[in-house]
Scaffold this motif. Structure first.
Motif, PDB file in Angstrom:
ATOM      1  N   ASP A 144      20.585 -20.914  13.827  1.00 31.48           N
ATOM      2  CA  ASP A 144      21.136 -22.239  14.109  1.00 31.48           C
ATOM      3  C   ASP A 144      22.643 -22.091  14.340  1.00 31.48           C
ATOM      4  O   ASP A 144      23.372 -21.621  13.456  1.00 31.48           O
ATOM      5  CB  ASP A 144      20.887 -23.197  12.934  1.00 31.48           C
ATOM      6  N   ASN A 145      23.088 -22.449  15.558  1.00 30.10           N
ATOM      7  CA  ASN A 145      24.516 -22.362  15.920  1.00 30.10           C
ATOM      8  C   ASN A 145      25.108 -20.978  15.642  1.00 30.10           C
ATOM      9  O   ASN A 145      26.211 -20.856  15.083  1.00 30.10           O
ATOM     10  CB  ASN A 145      25.321 -23.434  15.180  1.00 30.10           C
ATOM     11  N   GLY A 146      24.342 -19.945  15.995  1.00 29.81           N
ATOM     12  CA  GLY A 146      24.843 -18.587  15.867  1.00 29.81           C
ATOM     13  C   GLY A 146      24.672 -17.972  14.498  1.00 29.81           C
ATOM     14  O   GLY A 146      24.983 -16.788  14.296  1.00 29.81           O
ATOM     15  N   THR A 147      24.200 -18.736  13.508  1.00 30.59           N
ATOM     16  CA  THR A 147      23.975 -18.205  12.154  1.00 30.59           C
ATOM     17  C   THR A 147      22.486 -17.959  11.948  1.00 30.59           C
ATOM     18  O   THR A 147      21.655 -18.822  12.254  1.00 30.59           O
ATOM     19  CB  THR A 147      24.475 -19.188  11.085  1.00 30.59           C
ATOM     20  N   VAL A 148      22.166 -16.750  11.435  1.00 32.67           N
ATOM     21  CA  VAL A 148      20.762 -16.386  11.180  1.00 32.67           C
ATOM     22  C   VAL A 148      20.480 -16.572   9.685  1.00 32.67           C
ATOM     23  O   VAL A 148      21.212 -16.059   8.827  1.00 32.67           O
ATOM     24  CB  VAL A 148      20.499 -14.923  11.599  1.00 32.67           C
ATOM     25  N   TYR A 149      19.408 -17.316   9.376  1.00 29.88           N
ATOM     26  CA  TYR A 149      19.076 -17.642   7.992  1.00 29.88           C
ATOM     27  C   TYR A 149      17.783 -16.941   7.550  1.00 29.88           C
ATOM     28  O   TYR A 149      16.807 -16.926   8.297  1.00 29.88           O
ATOM     29  CB  TYR A 149      18.897 -19.148   7.823  1.00 29.88           C
ATOM     30  N   PRO A 150      17.758 -16.416   6.310  1.00 30.55           N
ATOM     31  CA  PRO A 150      16.524 -15.819   5.774  1.00 30.55           C
ATOM     32  C   PRO A 150      15.578 -16.897   5.263  1.00 30.55           C
ATOM     33  O   PRO A 150      16.005 -18.029   4.979  1.00 30.55           O
ATOM     34  CB  PRO A 150      17.038 -14.941   4.627  1.00 30.55           C
ATOM     35  N   PRO A 151      14.300 -16.581   5.101  1.00 27.73           N
ATOM     36  CA  PRO A 151      13.294 -17.589   4.728  1.00 27.73           C
ATOM     37  C   PRO A 151      13.507 -18.198   3.348  1.00 27.73           C
ATOM     38  O   PRO A 151      13.034 -19.304   3.091  1.00 27.73           O
ATOM     39  CB  PRO A 151      11.966 -16.830   4.811  1.00 27.73           C
ATOM     40  N   MET A 152      14.192 -17.498   2.454  1.00 31.52           N
ATOM     41  CA  MET A 152      14.396 -18.042   1.114  1.00 31.52           C
ATOM     42  C   MET A 152      15.168 -19.364   1.153  1.00 31.52           C
ATOM     43  O   MET A 152      15.079 -20.170   0.229  1.00 31.52           O
ATOM     44  CB  MET A 152      15.155 -17.038   0.239  1.00 31.52           C
ATOM     45  N   LEU A 153      15.885 -19.613   2.253  1.00 34.25           N
ATOM     46  CA  LEU A 153      16.674 -20.837   2.370  1.00 34.25           C
ATOM     47  C   LEU A 153      15.891 -22.000   2.962  1.00 34.25           C
ATOM     48  O   LEU A 153      16.276 -23.152   2.777  1.00 34.25           O
ATOM     49  CB  LEU A 153      17.918 -20.575   3.228  1.00 34.25           C
ATOM     50  N   PHE A 154      14.819 -21.725   3.694  1.00 44.05           N
ATOM     51  CA  PHE A 154      14.164 -22.821   4.425  1.00 44.05           C
ATOM     52  C   PHE A 154      12.650 -22.884   4.263  1.00 44.05           C
ATOM     53  O   PHE A 154      12.044 -23.896   4.627  1.00 44.05           O
ATOM     54  CB  PHE A 154      14.482 -22.722   5.923  1.00 44.05           C
ATOM     55  N   LEU A 155      12.016 -21.840   3.723  1.00 49.73           N
ATOM     56  CA  LEU A 155      10.550 -21.795   3.739  1.00 49.73           C
ATOM     57  C   LEU A 155       9.928 -22.884   2.862  1.00 49.73           C
ATOM     58  O   LEU A 155       8.946 -23.534   3.268  1.00 49.73           O
ATOM     59  CB  LEU A 155      10.063 -20.412   3.285  1.00 49.73           C
ATOM     60  N   ASP A 156      10.479 -23.113   1.660  1.00 49.62           N
ATOM     61  CA  ASP A 156       9.916 -24.155   0.791  1.00 49.62           C
ATOM     62  C   ASP A 156      10.028 -25.532   1.434  1.00 49.62           C
ATOM     63  O   ASP A 156       9.104 -26.351   1.350  1.00 49.62           O
ATOM     64  CB  ASP A 156      10.639 -24.158  -0.562  1.00 49.62           C
ATOM     65  N   ILE A 157      11.149 -25.779   2.091  1.00 48.79           N
ATOM     66  CA  ILE A 157      11.310 -27.066   2.771  1.00 48.79           C
ATOM     67  C   ILE A 157      10.364 -27.165   3.961  1.00 48.79           C
ATOM     68  O   ILE A 157       9.791 -28.227   4.234  1.00 48.79           O
ATOM     69  CB  ILE A 157      12.784 -27.255   3.214  1.00 48.79           C
ATOM     70  N   ALA A 158      10.167 -26.042   4.685  1.00 47.94           N
ATOM     71  CA  ALA A 158       9.232 -26.032   5.814  1.00 47.94           C
ATOM     72  C   ALA A 158       7.824 -26.413   5.352  1.00 47.94           C
ATOM     73  O   ALA A 158       7.099 -27.140   6.048  1.00 47.94           O
ATOM     74  CB  ALA A 158       9.224 -24.652   6.468  1.00 47.94           C
ATOM     75  N   ASP A 183      17.403 -31.372   2.125  1.00 48.00           N
ATOM     76  CA  ASP A 183      16.099 -31.386   2.803  1.00 48.00           C
ATOM     77  C   ASP A 183      16.229 -31.898   4.233  1.00 48.00           C
ATOM     78  O   ASP A 183      15.635 -31.336   5.168  1.00 48.00           O
ATOM     79  CB  ASP A 183      15.108 -32.260   2.034  1.00 48.00           C
ATOM     80  N   VAL A 184      16.998 -32.981   4.412  1.00 48.18           N
ATOM     81  CA  VAL A 184      17.198 -33.548   5.750  1.00 48.18           C
ATOM     82  C   VAL A 184      17.886 -32.538   6.658  1.00 48.18           C
ATOM     83  O   VAL A 184      17.494 -32.334   7.817  1.00 48.18           O
ATOM     84  CB  VAL A 184      18.018 -34.853   5.668  1.00 48.18           C
ATOM     85  N   LYS A 185      18.912 -31.873   6.125  1.00 47.05           N
ATOM     86  CA  LYS A 185      19.659 -30.875   6.898  1.00 47.05           C
ATOM     87  C   LYS A 185      18.727 -29.752   7.372  1.00 47.05           C
ATOM     88  O   LYS A 185      18.706 -29.402   8.567  1.00 47.05           O
ATOM     89  CB  LYS A 185      20.784 -30.300   6.030  1.00 47.05           C
ATOM     90  N   TRP A 186      17.946 -29.191   6.456  1.00 48.43           N
ATOM     91  CA  TRP A 186      17.094 -28.060   6.822  1.00 48.43           C
ATOM     92  C   TRP A 186      15.918 -28.474   7.699  1.00 48.43           C
ATOM     93  O   TRP A 186      15.445 -27.693   8.526  1.00 48.43           O
ATOM     94  CB  TRP A 186      16.602 -27.333   5.568  1.00 48.43           C
ATOM     95  N   THR A 187      15.443 -29.689   7.515  1.00 47.66           N
ATOM     96  CA  THR A 187      14.360 -30.175   8.381  1.00 47.66           C
ATOM     97  C   THR A 187      14.821 -30.184   9.841  1.00 47.66           C
ATOM     98  O   THR A 187      14.081 -29.758  10.748  1.00 47.66           O
ATOM     99  CB  THR A 187      13.911 -31.587   7.957  1.00 47.66           C
ATOM    100  N   LYS A 188      16.036 -30.644  10.065  1.00 44.79           N
ATOM    101  CA  LYS A 188      16.583 -30.670  11.438  1.00 44.79           C
ATOM    102  C   LYS A 188      16.760 -29.246  11.972  1.00 44.79           C
ATOM    103  O   LYS A 188      16.466 -28.963  13.137  1.00 44.79           O
ATOM    104  CB  LYS A 188      17.920 -31.408  11.457  1.00 44.79           C
ATOM    105  N   ILE A 189      17.270 -28.343  11.120  1.00 39.68           N
ATOM    106  CA  ILE A 189      17.476 -26.955  11.559  1.00 39.68           C
ATOM    107  C   ILE A 189      16.150 -26.303  11.943  1.00 39.68           C
ATOM    108  O   ILE A 189      16.040 -25.642  12.983  1.00 39.68           O
ATOM    109  CB  ILE A 189      18.177 -26.134  10.442  1.00 39.68           C
ATOM    110  N   ILE A 190      15.116 -26.504  11.117  1.00 36.93           N
ATOM    111  CA  ILE A 190      13.799 -25.909  11.386  1.00 36.93           C
ATOM    112  C   ILE A 190      13.207 -26.485  12.665  1.00 36.93           C
ATOM    113  O   ILE A 190      12.689 -25.751  13.523  1.00 36.93           O
ATOM    114  CB  ILE A 190      12.836 -26.147  10.193  1.00 36.93           C
TER     115      ILE A 190
END
Length: 566
Positions: free
Chosen positions: A371-385, A330-337
């Protein structure tokens, strides 16, 4: 005088003076459809009883032998209270007149009979007769329509129940499926969940073939069906080689372990005899417990994975299993978002939607973050967002970028909105303000995700009405997944429904998926709603969808999501 109307009237004329009867019949015959005669009240009553369906109007004398006209009409009114009556008599006694008035007669003609006056009385009666006929006809039509509506409603209800059953039942074992488990978990407060995983099931399939693998699954399901009768819990098949047992109860670790050992014993005690093969099947059993009614399935799955990794026969979930890892994630993805929002790295990809000839009609906008050249789909970050309250910001960024693209490229674009979005006043105002700044409403379709969680239909319908008035269109997304209630189509009146990809992708090798997809398409078309098939991944699927006359298509067969629209 309406002679055309008179020609529709059939009369029973009751008169004991035969000469008068003959004279009146001769004078009336040219003007009416038919005249039946009777010589006294008794004969008139008998004739009416036998021929009531032929008679529209009764003309009768009052004073007659055997049975007078008034008593005859009293008897007839017991059969038909509404039949019109005209009395013709030279008798003017007030008591008789009073009785005729009480009978609500249509007319009263004094002898000697004036034919013109009699015709006027008949015409007056004929208007009532015609109105009654019309009323009866309308009533029959209404009853027939009500019957047809009832039959159609029943048909649709049965069809919906059948579809609902198919969507919540595993085809191979006839057990409840994963959708059913997710639904049932929402109904309980203290769930105890066991996930039963068949060890090395892929090896069984590889060695013996899929057919034997299916027979193994069916055999295991029968063993578990017999087992659950003694423990009073629900049984599900939730994956290719996974079953689940669920019960509402406080966790009793000792009893849970006894149940687990019993399952291991009953499944592993003897080889399964499958078509002359002795196949030994071992299972891992994991229990996930949640008294908060959240993440029950996820926690059970975490425990299962740890049990398999540690080569344990079972493992009961505890906070130590993964909470630390989850917190770090959660901490990792919060920073990425947060960085993506600050650095304008919230991206929009566009996947084409095509017609039957594969011409591009529009695009669906899909959120990504970089993030740092990598593109992430919403399934990885939307719930945390959503958890850390960044979700509304992400939604507004995507909406603004899509509106800018639609304005710049003059191309139609679909935008996904959750139910959370369309009941969020801040998001609603933002959408309306941005649309009012641009002349693009006719290019925008909002895709609403079909959801069982809708509780305030009034707000959702209000949003739909508002954006439609501005010129936008509405689509129901992922229709056929989850609850799949056809009432959505009636309440929301969408322009499109997008048939869920989990159905579409299997129509070429799963008859249930094919039939459900076809039923959804046919029903939507009957309501004037266009359909879009998602997850079109091969030519076989496309060909079947084209035969169904699906309106629009989307999937990797045509194109992956694009970074930009050319």
């Amino acid at each position: 005088m309406n002679f055309e109307l008179l020609k529709t009237i059939s009369i029973l004329y009751v008169e004991d003076e035969l000469a008068l009867q003959k004279e009146v019949c001769q004078n009336l015959s040219p003007f009416v459809k038919e005249i039946f005669t009777a010589n006294d009240g008794k004969e008139g009553l008998k004739y009416y009883i036998e021929n009531a369906d032929k008679i529209d109007l009764i003309i009768t004398d009052i004073l007659m032998p055997d049975l007078n006209g008034i008593d005859m009409i009293d008897e007839i009114r017991e059969i038909d209270s509404d039949v019109p009556v005209i009395y013709s008599t030279a008798f003017s006694d007030s008591e008789y007149l009073k009785k005729t008035i009480e009978q609500s007669v249509t007319g009263y003609i004094i002898k000697p009979i004036d034919v013109e006056l009699l015709l006027k009385a008949i015409e007056k009666a004929s208007v009532k007769i015609e109105n009654d006929k019309l009323k009866n006809t309308l009533q029959e039509i209404n009853e027939e329509l009500e019957k047809k509506v009832e039959e159609k409603t029943k048909e649709l209800r049965l069809q919906n129940e059948k579809l609902y059953y198919q969507l919540h039942t595993d085809r191979l074992t006839s057990l409840k499926n994963r959708k059913s488990l997710l639904r049932d978990l929402k109904k309980v407060y203290n769930p105890v969940l066991l996930i039963i995983d068949i060890d090395s099931f892929k090896s069984i399939n590889d060695l013996y073939g899929e057919h034997i693998g299916n027979l193994v699954l069916d055999a295991v399901s029968k063993i578990l069906k017999n087992f659950v009768k003694s423990v009073e819990c629900e049984l599900y098949r939730i994956g290719a080689d996974q079953f689940a047992l669920m019960k509402e109860a406080e966790l009793d670790k000792r009893k849970c372990e006894e149940t687990i050992r019993s399952i291991l014993k009953v499944v592993n005690s003897e080889p399964l005899n499958i078509v002359d093969y002795d196949i030994v099947i071992r299972v891992n059993v994991t229990i996930g417990v949640s008294h908060e009614k959240v993440n029950t399935l996820e926690s059970a799955d975490m425990a299962l994975k740890k049990a398999k990794t540690g080569r344990l026969p079972y493992l009961i979930y505890s906070d130590e299993c993964s909470m630390d890892a989850e917190y770090k994630n959660d901490v990792k993805w919060t920073k990425i978002i947060e960085n993506a929002i600050k650095l304008n790295n919230v991206l929009v990809y566009y996947q084409p939607i095509v017609d039957a000839k594969e011409n591009i009609l529009k695009y669906e906008a899909l959120m990504r973050i970089e993030d740092n050249g990598t593109v992430y789909p919403p399934m990885l970050f939307l719930d945390i967002a959503k958890k850390v309250k960044f979700y509304p910001q992400l939604t507004k960024i995507v909406i603004q970028k899509v509106f800018d693209t639609a304005q710049d490229k003059k191309i139609s674009i679909n935008i996904n909105l959750s139910i959370e979005d369309v009941v969020n006043l801040e998001i609603i105002k933002f959408i309306e303000d941005e649309l009012n700044k641009r002349d693009i409403a006719n290019l925008i379709t909002f895709e609403l995700l079909e959801s069982e969680s809708i509780t305030d239909y009034k707000k959702v319908i209000g949003f739909i009405d508002n954006v439609k008035q501005l010129g936008c269109k509405i689509a129901i997304d992922d229709f056929g997944s989850g609850y799949s209630n056809f009432a959505y189509l009636l309440k929301f009146e969408p322009d499109y429904i997008k048939i869920d990809g989990s159905l579409v992708k299997n129509i070429h090798n799963d008859n249930n998926s094919y039939l459900i997809t076809k039923s959804i398409n046919d029903f939507a078309h009957s309501l004037g709603i266009k359909t879009v098939a998602e997850f079109v991944h091969c030519e076989d699927v496309l060909s079947l969808l084209q035969v169904m006359e699906i309106d629009e298509y989307q999937g990797f067969y045509f194109s992956e999501p694009l970074e930009q629209i050319e």
